[in-house]
Design a protein around this motif. Structure first.
Motif, PDB file in Angstrom:
ATOM      1  N   GLN A  87       7.888  -8.275   1.727  1.00  0.00           N
ATOM      2  CA  GLN A  87       8.202  -7.081   2.060  1.00  0.00           C
ATOM      3  C   GLN A  87       9.230  -6.614   1.186  1.00  0.00           C
ATOM      4  O   GLN A  87       9.767  -5.447   1.881  1.00  0.00           O
ATOM      5  CB  GLN A  87       8.535  -7.044   3.700  1.00  0.00           C
ATOM      6  CG  GLN A  87       7.618  -7.307   4.559  1.00  0.00           C
ATOM      7  CD  GLN A  87       8.002  -7.200   6.236  1.00  0.00           C
ATOM      8  OE1 GLN A  87       9.205  -7.337   6.350  1.00  0.00           O
ATOM      9  NE2 GLN A  87       7.097  -7.052   7.155  1.00  0.00           N
ATOM     10  N   ARG A  88       9.342  -6.851  -0.002  1.00  0.00           N
ATOM     11  CA  ARG A  88      10.363  -6.417  -0.712  1.00  0.00           C
ATOM     12  C   ARG A  88       9.860  -5.578  -1.902  1.00  0.00           C
ATOM     13  O   ARG A  88      10.560  -5.090  -2.829  1.00  0.00           O
ATOM     14  CB  ARG A  88      10.891  -7.583  -1.461  1.00  0.00           C
ATOM     15  CG  ARG A  88      11.456  -8.716  -0.319  1.00  0.00           C
ATOM     16  CD  ARG A  88      12.786  -8.832  -0.306  1.00  0.00           C
ATOM     17  NE  ARG A  88      13.421  -9.646   0.813  1.00  0.00           N
ATOM     18  CZ  ARG A  88      13.717  -9.344   1.885  1.00  0.00           C
ATOM     19  NH1 ARG A  88      13.732  -8.025   2.218  1.00  0.00           N
ATOM     20  NH2 ARG A  88      14.064 -10.039   2.881  1.00  0.00           N
ATOM     21  N   GLY A  89       8.566  -5.488  -1.997  1.00  0.00           N
ATOM     22  CA  GLY A  89       8.048  -4.783  -3.214  1.00  0.00           C
ATOM     23  C   GLY A  89       7.858  -3.269  -3.068  1.00  0.00           C
ATOM     24  O   GLY A  89       8.326  -2.606  -2.223  1.00  0.00           O
ATOM     25  N   ILE A  90       7.686  -2.557  -4.356  1.00  0.00           N
ATOM     26  CA  ILE A  90       7.588  -1.067  -4.185  1.00  0.00           C
ATOM     27  C   ILE A  90       6.608  -0.625  -3.176  1.00  0.00           C
ATOM     28  O   ILE A  90       7.043   0.526  -2.627  1.00  0.00           O
ATOM     29  CB  ILE A  90       7.349  -0.513  -5.560  1.00  0.00           C
ATOM     30  CG1 ILE A  90       7.762   0.761  -5.795  1.00  0.00           C
ATOM     31  CG2 ILE A  90       6.035  -0.915  -6.080  1.00  0.00           C
ATOM     32  CD1 ILE A  90       7.822   1.304  -7.120  1.00  0.00           C
ATOM     33  N   ASP A  91       5.374  -1.386  -2.978  1.00  0.00           N
ATOM     34  CA  ASP A  91       4.578  -0.645  -2.049  1.00  0.00           C
ATOM     35  C   ASP A  91       4.943  -0.718  -0.563  1.00  0.00           C
ATOM     36  O   ASP A  91       4.716   0.370   0.007  1.00  0.00           O
ATOM     37  CB  ASP A  91       3.227  -1.563  -2.026  1.00  0.00           C
ATOM     38  CG  ASP A  91       2.745  -1.499  -3.508  1.00  0.00           C
ATOM     39  OD1 ASP A  91       2.744  -0.607  -4.278  1.00  0.00           O
ATOM     40  OD2 ASP A  91       1.634  -2.370  -3.785  1.00  0.00           O
ATOM     41  N   VAL A  92       5.881  -1.568  -0.260  1.00  0.00           N
ATOM     42  CA  VAL A  92       6.262  -1.357   1.105  1.00  0.00           C
ATOM     43  C   VAL A  92       7.393  -0.325   0.971  1.00  0.00           C
ATOM     44  O   VAL A  92       7.514   0.576   2.426  1.00  0.00           O
ATOM     45  CB  VAL A  92       7.322  -2.772   1.362  1.00  0.00           C
ATOM     46  CG1 VAL A  92       7.981  -2.671   2.695  1.00  0.00           C
ATOM     47  CG2 VAL A  92       6.166  -3.958   1.330  1.00  0.00           C
ATOM     48  N   VAL A  93       8.112   0.055   0.111  1.00  0.00           N
ATOM     49  CA  VAL A  93       9.080   1.201   0.179  1.00  0.00           C
ATOM     50  C   VAL A  93       8.220   2.564   0.352  1.00  0.00           C
ATOM     51  O   VAL A  93       8.470   3.370   1.261  1.00  0.00           O
ATOM     52  CB  VAL A  93       9.697   1.333  -0.994  1.00  0.00           C
ATOM     53  CG1 VAL A  93      10.722   2.354  -1.180  1.00  0.00           C
ATOM     54  CG2 VAL A  93      10.799   0.046  -1.025  1.00  0.00           C
ATOM     55  N   ARG A  94       6.989   2.509  -0.616  1.00  0.00           N
ATOM     56  CA  ARG A  94       6.321   3.791  -0.672  1.00  0.00           C
ATOM     57  C   ARG A  94       5.539   3.776   0.449  1.00  0.00           C
ATOM     58  O   ARG A  94       5.317   4.952   0.999  1.00  0.00           O
ATOM     59  CB  ARG A  94       5.368   3.556  -1.902  1.00  0.00           C
ATOM     60  CG  ARG A  94       6.062   3.968  -3.094  1.00  0.00           C
ATOM     61  CD  ARG A  94       5.282   3.741  -4.321  1.00  0.00           C
ATOM     62  NE  ARG A  94       5.769   4.094  -5.643  1.00  0.00           N
ATOM     63  CZ  ARG A  94       5.447   3.707  -6.666  1.00  0.00           C
ATOM     64  NH1 ARG A  94       4.191   3.254  -7.106  1.00  0.00           N
ATOM     65  NH2 ARG A  94       6.083   3.950  -8.029  1.00  0.00           N
ATOM     66  N   ASP A  95       4.947   2.905   1.190  1.00  0.00           N
ATOM     67  CA  ASP A  95       4.075   3.128   2.379  1.00  0.00           C
ATOM     68  C   ASP A  95       4.585   2.796   3.675  1.00  0.00           C
ATOM     69  O   ASP A  95       4.737   3.844   4.520  1.00  0.00           O
ATOM     70  CB  ASP A  95       2.862   1.833   2.038  1.00  0.00           C
ATOM     71  CG  ASP A  95       2.010   2.228   0.609  1.00  0.00           C
ATOM     72  OD1 ASP A  95       2.145   3.439   0.290  1.00  0.00           O
ATOM     73  OD2 ASP A  95       1.524   1.061   0.261  1.00  0.00           O
ATOM     74  N   ILE A 130       7.960   2.051   4.836  1.00  0.00           N
ATOM     75  CA  ILE A 130       8.854   2.836   4.882  1.00  0.00           C
ATOM     76  C   ILE A 130       8.796   4.534   5.319  1.00  0.00           C
ATOM     77  O   ILE A 130       9.251   4.784   6.104  1.00  0.00           O
ATOM     78  CB  ILE A 130      10.054   2.649   4.104  1.00  0.00           C
ATOM     79  CG1 ILE A 130      10.468   1.035   4.022  1.00  0.00           C
ATOM     80  CG2 ILE A 130      11.043   3.554   4.101  1.00  0.00           C
ATOM     81  CD1 ILE A 130      11.553   0.536   3.039  1.00  0.00           C
ATOM     82  N   LYS A 131       7.903   4.855   4.342  1.00  0.00           N
ATOM     83  CA  LYS A 131       7.658   6.347   4.305  1.00  0.00           C
ATOM     84  C   LYS A 131       6.711   6.556   5.604  1.00  0.00           C
ATOM     85  O   LYS A 131       7.215   7.822   6.417  1.00  0.00           O
ATOM     86  CB  LYS A 131       6.663   6.807   3.273  1.00  0.00           C
ATOM     87  CG  LYS A 131       7.875   6.655   1.765  1.00  0.00           C
ATOM     88  CD  LYS A 131       7.022   7.501   0.931  1.00  0.00           C
ATOM     89  CE  LYS A 131       8.000   7.633  -0.355  1.00  0.00           C
ATOM     90  NZ  LYS A 131       7.316   8.357  -1.709  1.00  0.00           N
ATOM     91  N   ASN A 132       5.762   5.682   5.995  1.00  0.00           N
ATOM     92  CA  ASN A 132       5.167   6.136   7.153  1.00  0.00           C
ATOM     93  C   ASN A 132       6.050   6.009   8.291  1.00  0.00           C
ATOM     94  O   ASN A 132       5.784   7.098   9.399  1.00  0.00           O
ATOM     95  CB  ASN A 132       3.916   5.242   7.198  1.00  0.00           C
ATOM     96  CG  ASN A 132       2.950   5.211   6.226  1.00  0.00           C
ATOM     97  OD1 ASN A 132       2.709   6.295   5.704  1.00  0.00           O
ATOM     98  ND2 ASN A 132       2.076   4.007   6.065  1.00  0.00           N
ATOM     99  N   PHE A 133       6.885   5.148   8.428  1.00  0.00           N
ATOM    100  CA  PHE A 133       7.868   5.240   9.660  1.00  0.00           C
ATOM    101  C   PHE A 133       8.604   6.407   9.675  1.00  0.00           C
ATOM    102  O   PHE A 133       8.931   6.831  10.681  1.00  0.00           O
ATOM    103  CB  PHE A 133       8.550   3.932   9.596  1.00  0.00           C
ATOM    104  CG  PHE A 133       9.611   3.705  10.560  1.00  0.00           C
ATOM    105  CD1 PHE A 133       9.133   3.238  12.056  1.00  0.00           C
ATOM    106  CD2 PHE A 133      10.891   4.011  10.550  1.00  0.00           C
ATOM    107  CE1 PHE A 133       9.876   3.026  12.976  1.00  0.00           C
ATOM    108  CE2 PHE A 133      11.817   3.928  11.663  1.00  0.00           C
ATOM    109  CZ  PHE A 133      11.403   3.355  12.861  1.00  0.00           C
TER     110      PHE A 133
END
Length: 330
Positions: free
Chosen positions: A91-99, A101-104
């Motif tokens: 859960q450390r990649g850029i996709d997690v930050v973009r998806d 985290i942003k959705n939450f």
């Protein structure tokens, strides 16, 4: 589980649970140690003015516990719905930050001005992910607060650090760990000797999780938790054993020092890194001259680096003892 096992579990309440979770403090006031940090976090909660936070420090010192306690005090029983925790290695990649985290951050919620996103081991985020996180923190600062937990704050980029109130968690004091150990032992109706408590504090080395796990593991072995049981279950050498090994090498008796090292590694099952850590922690407590202590620390640094680079740990530790013995003869 058999009927006999079930009866045993019922007769010893709590021993089938993981104590580090059972006794995790739920409020900031329950957290032991960190007297300079907890009051400041409490002020943020009381004034309803929580900034982005960055909690740095060694493992087992209360960073996750403090974050969850903040959420509990702000949201009460609704804290799980308003607190997103990300801590898995995938859960450390850029996709997690973009998806995720942003959705939450975008999702609707009622009754509260903001939600909290907790990023554990944030120093493992890639540089691209941290850059994306910086932008996300800006974009959703009106309705989201971030709490970043890390072991090494220097691995976090400056633009993120400047947006956070930084708190540095140090290793917990011996008194804080002793107080928690005795409290748990009393609650679980376990007899712990003073030597057992001292051994748990020594083995923990400022890590509350290690102390509690060690207590639970030792409690399973018998009715009384004593010094011998703790050192056996935690795979920790007694301080006097490590001191004797170094003293033998300093005195020029390499054979005896090597024999003690072999006992620690082969019979007691310690890893080379564990021996190095104990030597480093106890270096200034040994009855050695200042010159001898400096030589020991110098050798420890060399050995630790070589083992980290992939060298054979037993060979390197024996070489360290041999060097100390030769220096004494010279």
């Amino acid at each position: 589980m058999s009927e006999a096992d079930a009866e045993t579990a019922e007769s010893t309440p709590g021993r089938t649970e993981v104590w580090i979770e059972k006794y995790r403090p739920e409020t900031l006031d329950d957290i032991k140690g960190h007297e300079d940090i907890i009051p400041r976090l409490s002020q943020y909660v009381e004034q309803d003015d929580l900034p982005h936070l960055m909690l740095g420090g060694p493992a087992g010192t209360g960073k996750t516990t403090a974050s969850q306690a903040v959420a509990r005090e702000i949201y009460g029983n609704d804290w799980r719905d308003n607190f997103l925790e990300l801590n898995a290695s995938d859960q450390r990649g850029i996709d997690v930050v973009r998806d995720r985290i942003k959705n939450f951050a975008r999702s609707s919620f009622g009754g509260y001005d903001y939600r909290i996103i907790f990023l554990d081991e944030a120093d493992a985020l890639t540089s691209d992910a941290q850059s994306a996180l910086r932008r996300t923190m800006e974009q959703f600062s009106h309705n989201t607060r971030f709490i970043l937990s890390c072991n090494y704050s220097s691995q976090i980029i400056d633009p993120i650090q400047s947006r956070c109130a930084v708190f540095r968690f140090t290793e917990l004091s011996e008194s804080a760990i002793e107080e928690q150990v005795r409290e748990i032992a009393e609650n679980e109706d376990i007899e712990v000797t003073d030597g057992g408590v001292d051994a748990l504090v020594y083995a923990a080395a400022g890590d509350m999780r290690k102390a509690i796990n060690g207590l639970q593991a030792a409690a399973v072995m018998g009715e009384t938790v004593d010094e011998d049981g703790v050192f056996a279950i935690t795979a920790t050498a007694r301080p006097e054993e490590v001191e004797a090994m170094v003293a033998q090498a300093i005195d020029g008796d390499f054979t005896a020092a090597r024999s003690t090292l072999e006992t620690l590694l082969m019979d007691r099952g310690l890893a080379g890194g564990d021996v190095i850590d104990q030597l480093h922690r106890s270096a200034w407590e040994f009855d050695l001259s200042e010159e001898a202590t400096v030589r020991l620390l110098e050798r420890l640094g060399e050995v630790d680096y070589r083992i980290t680079e992939g060298a054979n740990e037993r060979l390197q530790l024996e070489a360290m003892l041999a060097a100390l013995a030769l220096e004494n003869e010279a």
